[in-house]
Design an enzyme around this catalytic site. Structure first.
Site, PDB file in Angstrom:
ATOM      1  N   TYR A  66     -61.425  35.730   5.408  1.00 33.98           N
ATOM      2  CA  TYR A  66     -62.225  34.757   6.150  1.00 33.98           C
ATOM      3  C   TYR A  66     -61.372  34.080   7.205  1.00 33.98           C
ATOM      4  O   TYR A  66     -60.148  34.017   7.086  1.00 33.98           O
ATOM      5  CB  TYR A  66     -62.874  33.725   5.210  1.00 33.98           C
ATOM      6  CG  TYR A  66     -61.887  32.847   4.470  1.00 33.98           C
ATOM      7  CD1 TYR A  66     -61.542  31.601   4.974  1.00 33.98           C
ATOM      8  CD2 TYR A  66     -61.306  33.252   3.279  1.00 33.98           C
ATOM      9  CE1 TYR A  66     -60.661  30.779   4.305  1.00 33.98           C
ATOM     10  CE2 TYR A  66     -60.428  32.435   2.598  1.00 33.98           C
ATOM     11  CZ  TYR A  66     -60.104  31.203   3.117  1.00 33.98           C
ATOM     12  OH  TYR A  66     -59.214  30.395   2.455  1.00 33.98           O
ATOM     13  N   CYS A  67     -62.038  33.625   8.260  1.00 33.01           N
ATOM     14  CA  CYS A  67     -61.366  32.890   9.319  1.00 33.01           C
ATOM     15  C   CYS A  67     -62.390  32.052  10.073  1.00 33.01           C
ATOM     16  O   CYS A  67     -63.582  32.094   9.741  1.00 33.01           O
ATOM     17  CB  CYS A  67     -60.626  33.827  10.265  1.00 33.01           C
ATOM     18  SG  CYS A  67     -61.696  34.861  11.254  1.00 33.01           S
ATOM     19  N   THR A  68     -61.944  31.333  11.064  1.00 31.77           N
ATOM     20  CA  THR A  68     -62.866  30.490  11.821  1.00 31.77           C
ATOM     21  C   THR A  68     -63.410  31.194  13.061  1.00 31.77           C
ATOM     22  O   THR A  68     -64.301  30.679  13.700  1.00 31.77           O
ATOM     23  CB  THR A  68     -62.192  29.179  12.259  1.00 31.77           C
ATOM     24  OG1 THR A  68     -60.979  29.501  12.952  1.00 31.77           O
ATOM     25  CG2 THR A  68     -61.876  28.308  11.058  1.00 31.77           C
TER      26      THR A  68
END
Length: 69
Positions: A66-68
């Protein structure tokens, strides 16, 4: 999709490894429980981390990144 992640965690429980693809500052603010947070300074460092860093020890388990971005 969130529904797929929920189903995976429901089925595999603690076997699921979360890999934080954000910078260290963002990870300090908050992360998933027991997430692997790589010690990288720039995006290109992720390749080496995936191949030989902490996350490489979990290649036999389901991994959710996951990341932004």
């Amino acid at each position: 999709k969130p529904e797929q992640v929920n189903k995976l965690v429901e089925e595999k429980g603690d076997e699921v490894i979360f890999y934080d693809g954000r910078n260290m500052y963002e990870a300090q603010i908050g992360k998933f429980k027991n997430a692997v947070v790589p010690k990288v300074k720039k995006a290109t460092d992720f390749i080496e981390d995936i191949e030989s860093g902490e996350i490489s020890k979990h290649k036999d388990k389901p991994i959710v990144t996951y990341c932004t971005g």
